[in-house]
Motif scaffolding. Sequence first.
Motif, PDB file in Angstrom:
ATOM      1  N   PHE A 210      -9.827  -4.991  -0.661  1.00  0.00           N
ATOM      2  CA  PHE A 210     -10.533  -4.128   0.714  1.00  0.00           C
ATOM      3  C   PHE A 210     -10.443  -2.608   0.559  1.00  0.00           C
TER       4      PHE A 210
ATOM      5  N   ILE B  17      -4.790 -12.194  -3.870  1.00  0.00           N
ATOM      6  CA  ILE B  17      -4.484 -13.515  -4.735  1.00  0.00           C
ATOM      7  C   ILE B  17      -2.801 -14.255  -3.902  1.00  0.00           C
TER       8      ILE B  17
ATOM      9  N   GLU C 178      -8.764 -18.980   3.114  1.00  0.00           N
ATOM     10  CA  GLU C 178      -8.785 -18.443   2.294  1.00  0.00           C
ATOM     11  C   GLU C 178      -7.333 -17.739   1.265  1.00  0.00           C
TER      12      GLU C 178
ATOM     13  N   GLU D  33       0.675  -1.477   0.042  1.00  0.00           N
ATOM     14  CA  GLU D  33      -0.157  -0.046  -0.375  1.00  0.00           C
ATOM     15  C   GLU D  33       1.052   1.567  -0.028  1.00  0.00           C
TER      16      GLU D  33
ATOM     17  N   ILE E 284      -4.640  -4.260   7.536  1.00  0.00           N
ATOM     18  CA  ILE E 284      -4.607  -3.394   6.174  1.00  0.00           C
ATOM     19  C   ILE E 284      -5.537  -2.139   6.297  1.00  0.00           C
TER      20      ILE E 284
HETATM   21  C1  P5A Z   1      -4.719  -6.792   0.035  1.00  0.00           C
HETATM   22  C2  P5A Z   1      -3.461  -6.646  -1.174  1.00  0.00           C
HETATM   23  C3  P5A Z   1      -3.465  -8.144   1.340  1.00  0.00           C
HETATM   24  O1  P5A Z   1      -2.261  -7.392   1.676  1.00  0.00           O
HETATM   25  N1  P5A Z   1      -2.539  -5.658   0.578  1.00  0.00           N
HETATM   26  C4  P5A Z   1      -3.009  -5.410  -0.921  1.00  0.00           C
HETATM   27  C5  P5A Z   1      -3.631  -6.360   0.987  1.00  0.00           C
HETATM   28  N2  P5A Z   1      -4.545  -8.540   2.029  1.00  0.00           N
HETATM   29  S1  P5A Z   1      -3.765  -9.591   2.047  1.00  0.00           S
HETATM   30  O2  P5A Z   1      -5.295 -10.355   2.653  1.00  0.00           O
HETATM   31  O3  P5A Z   1      -3.566  -9.780   3.971  1.00  0.00           O
HETATM   32  O4  P5A Z   1      -3.090 -11.101   1.876  1.00  0.00           O
HETATM   33  C6  P5A Z   1      -3.856 -11.299   0.472  1.00  0.00           C
HETATM   34  C7  P5A Z   1      -3.243 -12.855   0.041  1.00  0.00           C
HETATM   35  O5  P5A Z   1      -3.080 -13.505   0.522  1.00  0.00           O
HETATM   36  C8  P5A Z   1      -1.935 -14.833   0.401  1.00  0.00           C
HETATM   37  N3  P5A Z   1      -1.697 -14.734   2.143  1.00  0.00           N
HETATM   38  C9  P5A Z   1      -0.760 -16.227   1.989  1.00  0.00           C
HETATM   39  N4  P5A Z   1      -0.532 -16.787   1.523  1.00  0.00           N
HETATM   40  C10 P5A Z   1       0.978 -18.033   1.912  1.00  0.00           C
HETATM   41  N5  P5A Z   1       1.296 -17.168   2.742  1.00  0.00           N
HETATM   42  C11 P5A Z   1       1.553 -16.474   3.927  1.00  0.00           C
HETATM   43  N6  P5A Z   1       1.908 -16.289   5.027  1.00  0.00           N
HETATM   44  C12 P5A Z   1       0.259 -15.864   3.255  1.00  0.00           C
HETATM   45  N7  P5A Z   1      -0.393 -14.547   3.398  1.00  0.00           N
HETATM   46  C13 P5A Z   1      -1.315 -14.296   3.172  1.00  0.00           C
HETATM   47  C14 P5A Z   1      -3.325 -15.178   1.332  1.00  0.00           C
HETATM   48  O6  P5A Z   1      -4.131 -15.886   0.026  1.00  0.00           O
HETATM   49  C15 P5A Z   1      -4.643 -13.670   1.321  1.00  0.00           C
HETATM   50  O7  P5A Z   1      -5.881 -13.827   1.492  1.00  0.00           O
END
Ligand code: P5A
Length: 449
Positions: free
Chosen positions: A287, A318, A282, A111, A202
Motif C-alpha cells: 500500500f 506478507i 492473496e 501502522e 489500511i
Molecule cells: C500491510 C502490512 C496489511 O495489513 N498493514 C501492514 C498492511 N495488509 S493486509 O493485506 O491486510 O494483510 C497482509 C497479508 O496478511 C495476510 N492475511 C492473512 N493470513 C491469514 N489469515 C488471515 N486472516 C489474514 N489476513 C491477512 C495476507 O497474506 C495479506 O496479504
Amino acid sequence: MRLSRYFLPVLKEVPKDAEIVSHRLMLRAGMIRQQASGLYAWLPLGYKVLRKIQNIIEEEQDRAGAIEMLMPTIQSADLWRESGRYDAYGKEMLRMKDRHDRDMLFGPTNEEVITDIFRASVRSYKQLPLNLYHVQWKFRDEIRPRFGTMRSREFLMKDAYSFDMNKEEARRSYYKMFVSYLRTYHRMGLTAIPMKAETGPIGGDLSHEFIVLADTGESGVFCHADMLEKTIPAFDVDYDGDLSPIVDDWTSLYAATEDMIDMEEFEREVPEDRRVAARGIEVGQVFYFGTKYSESMNATVTGPDGKEVAVHCGSYGIGLTRIVPALIEAFHDENGIIWPVSVAPFEAVILNLKSGQEACDSACDSLYEQLRNAGIDALYDDTGEGAGAKFSTADLIGIPYQLIIGPRGVKSGEAEIKHRASGERETIALDQVVTRLKELIEPERRDKI
Ligand code: P5A
C-alpha cells in the motif's frame, strides 16, 4: 533429525471437516493442530517450513534495504484513537482491558505503532528514507475463519513500513518492496502475480495484491495470460537504481482483483484468447497511503528549507502462515505434499528399510553423518515401521529426495534416490549419494538466484 526422536503426529485418516487439500494435508502431515476456531499450534514439521519461509522473506527484505525490528502484539487503544481507526476497525479487532482498566487490543496491523515510534525519534529529512519491518503475530477476529491457516484469526505476518519526504521518494520505496516481493515468492517456487487492488481499512489510493492462482483461492482475479510468464528480477538487482522498468513491465498488462475489475477495460486491453479469469490466494499486499497516519498522528520531519512536513508512507504485508497452505495447493499429488527444496522442512529423508539389521543401520548412520557434514538438512527414518509405511509417510510429508537403503542394496553397495516430484528413481553407489544429492539440491535452494 532421527524420526524416532522427533515429534511427527501424522494422521492415517482424512480429517472430515477440512474442505481443501492443503488443510487436509497439513493436518495429516502433523504440521498443525487446531486449538480453537482460527487458532493453530504449529507442530515441529510445520514450524520448520514457516521458519524457512521467514528466512527467505527476511533475506529479501534486508537486501531491499528494509531494517528488521520487533513490535509487541498487544497495543494501546489510544494510538488507534489518534489515527481515527479505533472505532472504524469494527468487530475484527480483539479488544481487551488491562488491570488498570486501560483499553488495549491485539494488533491486527501496525501502522499506528510504527508511526508512534517514528515520530518519537526521527526529526530531519536527512534520516530518510527509512523502512522498518518485523515478523509478528496478528489477530483479526475474522467472521469466517476457514481452510486452516489460510484464513485464520491469529496469523503470522511480515509487515514493513516506509517513510519518505515526498510522494516521489515514497514511490521509490514502494517499488523496492514490489520488486523484493517478486523475488521473495519466486524463491519459494511460487508464481505470485501483482494485481491492482482495493485498499480497504489500511487506506490510500495505490495498492497491489500478490496473488497465487489456485482453484481454491478466495479472490476472483482477472489478468492477461502473459502475466504468468514474466521474468523475475535477478539476485543482483540494484535496489538503489531505477526500478521503474521492472515495475512497469509487471504493471503494464491488465491484472486486477474482482473488487477493482473494470470489465470493459479488461476486454478492451486483453485479446480474447489471452484473458485469464481465475481464482487466487492473496499472499501479500502493498500500500501507498501518503500522509494518512502521519497527519493524524503528527509524524513530521524538517525539510531542507526548515519547514515541517508530514511524511509520506506505505505499508507492505506478507502472510507467512497463509503461504504454507498456498504452497501445498500449488505442490501436491494424491500421495501428499511435494515441497520445493527452498521451503522443504527437510531437504532429504533417509529411509532405512530394515531398521535393526546391522548392515542397514550402519550404512544409514554413516550416510546421515555425511549429509550433516555436507550441510544437507536430512530426516532419518530409523523407526521400526515397515517399508510400505515409511514410503507413504515420506510421500505424505513431501520431502524432495528420498534416499532408500535396503538390505539388498547395502550388500551391493548401492542406494536409490527417489525424486518426490517426478517419482523418478536412480540407483547410485552408496559413496556417491552425497555428491549426487548436492548436485540436485544446490540449484534448487534458489538462494543465489
Ligand atoms: C500491510 C502490512 C496489511 O495489513 N498493514 C501492514 C498492511 N495488509 S493486509 O493485506 O491486510 O494483510 C497482509 C497479508 O496478511 C495476510 N492475511 C492473512 N493470513 C491469514 N489469515 C488471515 N486472516 C489474514 N489476513 C491477512 C495476507 O497474506 C495479506 O496479504
